[in-house]
Scaffold this motif. Structure first.
Motif, PDB file in Angstrom:
ATOM      1  N   THR A 159      17.873  14.178  41.717  1.00  0.00           N
ATOM      2  CA  THR A 159      17.094  12.972  41.447  1.00  0.00           C
ATOM      3  C   THR A 159      15.748  13.018  42.153  1.00  0.00           C
ATOM      4  O   THR A 159      14.719  12.619  41.587  1.00  0.00           O
ATOM      5  CB  THR A 159      17.873  11.718  41.896  1.00  0.00           C
ATOM      6  OG1 THR A 159      19.153  11.703  41.257  1.00  0.00           O
ATOM      7  CG2 THR A 159      17.115  10.451  41.542  1.00  0.00           C
ATOM      8  N   GLU A 162      13.469  15.447  40.216  1.00  0.00           N
ATOM      9  CA  GLU A 162      12.989  14.864  38.961  1.00  0.00           C
ATOM     10  C   GLU A 162      11.945  13.768  39.221  1.00  0.00           C
ATOM     11  O   GLU A 162      10.968  13.647  38.480  1.00  0.00           O
ATOM     12  CB  GLU A 162      14.165  14.296  38.176  1.00  0.00           C
ATOM     13  CG  GLU A 162      15.114  15.368  37.647  1.00  0.00           C
ATOM     14  CD  GLU A 162      16.366  14.785  37.022  1.00  0.00           C
ATOM     15  OE1 GLU A 162      16.629  13.573  37.236  1.00  0.00           O
ATOM     16  OE2 GLU A 162      17.091  15.531  36.319  1.00  0.00           O
ATOM     17  N   PHE A 163      12.154  12.978  40.268  1.00  0.00           N
ATOM     18  CA  PHE A 163      11.198  11.923  40.597  1.00  0.00           C
ATOM     19  C   PHE A 163       9.845  12.512  40.972  1.00  0.00           C
ATOM     20  O   PHE A 163       8.793  12.015  40.550  1.00  0.00           O
ATOM     21  CB  PHE A 163      11.749  11.074  41.749  1.00  0.00           C
ATOM     22  CG  PHE A 163      10.789  10.016  42.233  1.00  0.00           C
ATOM     23  CD1 PHE A 163      10.722   8.782  41.610  1.00  0.00           C
ATOM     24  CD2 PHE A 163       9.953  10.267  43.314  1.00  0.00           C
ATOM     25  CE1 PHE A 163       9.827   7.813  42.046  1.00  0.00           C
ATOM     26  CE2 PHE A 163       9.058   9.303  43.760  1.00  0.00           C
ATOM     27  CZ  PHE A 163       9.003   8.074  43.125  1.00  0.00           C
ATOM     28  N   LEU A 165       8.561  15.433  40.101  1.00  0.00           N
ATOM     29  CA  LEU A 165       7.909  16.000  38.921  1.00  0.00           C
ATOM     30  C   LEU A 165       7.251  14.917  38.065  1.00  0.00           C
ATOM     31  O   LEU A 165       6.189  15.125  37.480  1.00  0.00           O
ATOM     32  CB  LEU A 165       8.925  16.770  38.069  1.00  0.00           C
ATOM     33  CG  LEU A 165       9.466  18.079  38.645  1.00  0.00           C
ATOM     34  CD1 LEU A 165      10.339  18.778  37.620  1.00  0.00           C
ATOM     35  CD2 LEU A 165       8.337  19.003  39.087  1.00  0.00           C
ATOM     36  N   GLU A 166       7.874  13.752  38.001  1.00  0.00           N
ATOM     37  CA  GLU A 166       7.372  12.664  37.173  1.00  0.00           C
ATOM     38  C   GLU A 166       6.258  11.875  37.846  1.00  0.00           C
ATOM     39  O   GLU A 166       5.327  11.409  37.179  1.00  0.00           O
ATOM     40  CB  GLU A 166       8.533  11.715  36.834  1.00  0.00           C
ATOM     41  CG  GLU A 166       8.134  10.510  35.979  1.00  0.00           C
ATOM     42  CD  GLU A 166       7.750  10.904  34.564  1.00  0.00           C
ATOM     43  OE1 GLU A 166       7.005  10.141  33.926  1.00  0.00           O
ATOM     44  OE2 GLU A 166       8.200  11.976  34.100  1.00  0.00           O
ATOM     45  N   ASN A 167       6.317  11.753  39.181  1.00  0.00           N
ATOM     46  CA  ASN A 167       5.403  10.829  39.876  1.00  0.00           C
ATOM     47  C   ASN A 167       4.672  11.471  41.051  1.00  0.00           C
ATOM     48  O   ASN A 167       4.290  10.776  41.999  1.00  0.00           O
ATOM     49  CB  ASN A 167       6.205   9.628  40.411  1.00  0.00           C
ATOM     50  CG  ASN A 167       6.978   8.902  39.344  1.00  0.00           C
ATOM     51  OD1 ASN A 167       6.421   8.178  38.532  1.00  0.00           O
ATOM     52  ND2 ASN A 167       8.298   9.105  39.323  1.00  0.00           N
ATOM     53  N   TRP A 168       4.455  12.791  41.002  1.00  0.00           N
ATOM     54  CA  TRP A 168       3.910  13.495  42.162  1.00  0.00           C
ATOM     55  C   TRP A 168       2.561  12.948  42.596  1.00  0.00           C
ATOM     56  O   TRP A 168       2.277  12.824  43.786  1.00  0.00           O
ATOM     57  CB  TRP A 168       3.802  14.992  41.864  1.00  0.00           C
ATOM     58  CG  TRP A 168       2.836  15.321  40.757  1.00  0.00           C
ATOM     59  CD1 TRP A 168       3.110  15.422  39.441  1.00  0.00           C
ATOM     60  CD2 TRP A 168       1.442  15.583  40.899  1.00  0.00           C
ATOM     61  NE1 TRP A 168       1.982  15.723  38.722  1.00  0.00           N
ATOM     62  CE2 TRP A 168       0.944  15.827  39.602  1.00  0.00           C
ATOM     63  CE3 TRP A 168       0.572  15.633  41.986  1.00  0.00           C
ATOM     64  CZ2 TRP A 168      -0.406  16.115  39.379  1.00  0.00           C
ATOM     65  CZ3 TRP A 168      -0.764  15.917  41.766  1.00  0.00           C
ATOM     66  CH2 TRP A 168      -1.245  16.157  40.475  1.00  0.00           C
ATOM     67  N   TRP A 171       2.934   9.423  44.224  1.00  0.00           N
ATOM     68  CA  TRP A 171       3.791   9.462  45.410  1.00  0.00           C
ATOM     69  C   TRP A 171       3.083  10.088  46.618  1.00  0.00           C
ATOM     70  O   TRP A 171       3.184   9.606  47.743  1.00  0.00           O
ATOM     71  CB  TRP A 171       5.070  10.227  45.089  1.00  0.00           C
ATOM     72  CG  TRP A 171       6.051  10.275  46.225  1.00  0.00           C
ATOM     73  CD1 TRP A 171       6.371  11.354  46.992  1.00  0.00           C
ATOM     74  CD2 TRP A 171       6.844   9.191  46.715  1.00  0.00           C
ATOM     75  NE1 TRP A 171       7.304  11.020  47.927  1.00  0.00           N
ATOM     76  CE2 TRP A 171       7.623   9.699  47.786  1.00  0.00           C
ATOM     77  CE3 TRP A 171       6.974   7.858  46.365  1.00  0.00           C
ATOM     78  CZ2 TRP A 171       8.516   8.907  48.503  1.00  0.00           C
ATOM     79  CZ3 TRP A 171       7.869   7.067  47.068  1.00  0.00           C
ATOM     80  CH2 TRP A 171       8.613   7.586  48.124  1.00  0.00           C
ATOM     81  N   SER A 259       9.992   4.092  40.053  1.00  0.00           N
ATOM     82  CA  SER A 259      11.240   4.343  39.332  1.00  0.00           C
ATOM     83  C   SER A 259      11.453   3.345  38.207  1.00  0.00           C
ATOM     84  O   SER A 259      12.114   3.655  37.213  1.00  0.00           O
ATOM     85  CB  SER A 259      12.422   4.270  40.301  1.00  0.00           C
ATOM     86  OG  SER A 259      12.308   5.249  41.309  1.00  0.00           O
ATOM     87  N   SER A 262       6.970   3.628  33.822  1.00  0.00           N
ATOM     88  CA  SER A 262       6.292   4.890  33.532  1.00  0.00           C
ATOM     89  C   SER A 262       4.790   4.694  33.673  1.00  0.00           C
ATOM     90  O   SER A 262       4.309   3.567  33.811  1.00  0.00           O
ATOM     91  CB  SER A 262       6.615   5.352  32.107  1.00  0.00           C
ATOM     92  OG  SER A 262       6.088   4.421  31.162  1.00  0.00           O
ATOM     93  N   ARG A 263       4.031   5.785  33.650  1.00  0.00           N
ATOM     94  CA  ARG A 263       2.573   5.671  33.734  1.00  0.00           C
ATOM     95  C   ARG A 263       2.023   4.842  32.566  1.00  0.00           C
ATOM     96  O   ARG A 263       1.108   4.041  32.745  1.00  0.00           O
ATOM     97  CB  ARG A 263       1.937   7.061  33.724  1.00  0.00           C
ATOM     98  CG  ARG A 263       2.109   7.834  35.022  1.00  0.00           C
ATOM     99  CD  ARG A 263       1.137   8.985  35.105  1.00  0.00           C
ATOM    100  NE  ARG A 263       1.308   9.718  36.340  1.00  0.00           N
ATOM    101  CZ  ARG A 263       1.879  10.894  36.439  1.00  0.00           C
ATOM    102  NH1 ARG A 263       2.372  11.475  35.347  1.00  0.00           N
ATOM    103  NH2 ARG A 263       1.978  11.513  37.592  1.00  0.00           N
ATOM    104  N   ARG A 264       2.582   5.041  31.370  1.00  0.00           N
ATOM    105  CA  ARG A 264       2.119   4.285  30.202  1.00  0.00           C
ATOM    106  C   ARG A 264       2.370   2.792  30.390  1.00  0.00           C
ATOM    107  O   ARG A 264       1.511   1.969  30.094  1.00  0.00           O
ATOM    108  CB  ARG A 264       2.822   4.794  28.947  1.00  0.00           C
ATOM    109  CG  ARG A 264       2.442   4.032  27.691  1.00  0.00           C
ATOM    110  CD  ARG A 264       3.107   4.620  26.475  1.00  0.00           C
ATOM    111  NE  ARG A 264       2.681   5.992  26.243  1.00  0.00           N
ATOM    112  CZ  ARG A 264       3.139   6.745  25.242  1.00  0.00           C
ATOM    113  NH1 ARG A 264       4.050   6.241  24.412  1.00  0.00           N
ATOM    114  NH2 ARG A 264       2.717   7.984  25.076  1.00  0.00           N
TER     115      ARG A 264
END
Length: 276
Positions: A159, A162-163, A165-168, A171, A259, A262-264
């Motif tokens: 987890t 994955e977090f 990669l999505e929000n580097w 974060w 979490s 999303s960015r969109r």
């Protein structure tokens, strides 16, 4: 591009506002940190002469204290009331096995890596690179432990990975800003990578490292502002506990916000907010 910047600024604004509210409710965590630090210092002295058994004792006490800190941070984020001394005592034992589990899963491959690179001329560099990579990919592991349902230590790591990669970008940007005075100092980049490698060894679940990072950041900013070293030492002792708690609370709120969207979605929410 402007939409991304606006959405990111709004994200940090929300996280900072929530952090202040949680800090007011959870001020006792600062006192608890000082007490926990004394417990760990005494345990370190007792564990020194015990060899391997002392190492296991120190690891268990570290897990106990880190789990208690995560529990208190969780309560300060989630509860709408001021924390009390009772909450501090009740936090002992929470997330103990989660911290132990992640530490154990990391310990075995890191031990194998250390033994396998002893005769390799590039061994130190390889170990260093792996630890920095662990610091990056497992950085949100503390937040995953107390905010996300997980079934095993490997699930925590998955987890976290994955977090990141999505929000580097969202974060790591705040910590990058805080580290600017250190990076600009002589040998600053080396110091930052050294901090990252030490933190990567425990996936952010080492009690000592919870204090070292804010201590180092404060030292860098005090030096950048030209505060005399004699005065800065007292300021560091005074400000490190609140800085450590504020950073943990901010991370917790930022993790929850990232979490949950999303960015969109954040860009759309930012456009809607400006439209109003």
């Amino acid at each position: 591009m402007a939409e991304i910047v606006t959405a990111t600024v709004n994200l940090y604004r929300q996280a900072l506002r929530k952090t202040w509210q949680s800090l007011v409710r959870g001020w006792i965590i600062m006192v608890a940190l000082i007490g926990f630090m004394l417990i760990l210092a005494v345990t370190t002295q007792l564990a020194g002469p015990l060899g391997i058994a002392g190492g296991f004792l120190l690891g268990a006490v570290n897990a106990l204290l880190v789990g208690a800190v995560l529990s208190l941070i969780e309560q300060s984020i989630s509860y709408g009331r001021t924390l009390t001394l009772r909450d501090v005592f009740d936090s002992f034992g929470r997330y103990f096995w989660d911290v132990i589990g992640v530490g154990f899963v990391l310990w075995l491959p890191l031990l194998a890596l250390e033994m396998g690179t002893q005769t390799n001329p590039y061994g130190p560099f390889l170990s260093y690179a792996v630890l920095v990579l662990l610091f990056l990919l497992l950085n949100p592991a503390p937040e995953v432990i107390y905010q996300v349902h997980h079934d095993s230590p490997l699930d925590v790591m998955k987890t976290s990975y994955e977090f990141v990669l999505e929000n580097w970008m969202e974060w790591f940007l705040p910590i990058a800003v805080l580290l600017i005075p250190i990076v600009l100092s002589p040998a600053g980049v080396r110091e930052v990578f050294s901090l990252s490698s030490r933190a990567g060894r425990g996936a952010g679940l080492d009690f000592f490292q919870l204090l070292v990072l804010p201590f180092t950041i404060l030292g860098g900013w005090l030096g950048y502002l030209g505060i005399p070293s004699a005065m800065s030492w007292y300021l560091l002792l005074l400000l490190t506990p609140p800085m450590a708690v504020a950073m943990l609370l901010f991370r917790g709120h930022l993790f929850a916000l990232l979490s949950g969207s999303s960015r969109r979605q954040r860009r759309f929410a930012s456009q809607h907010y400006r439209g109003e």
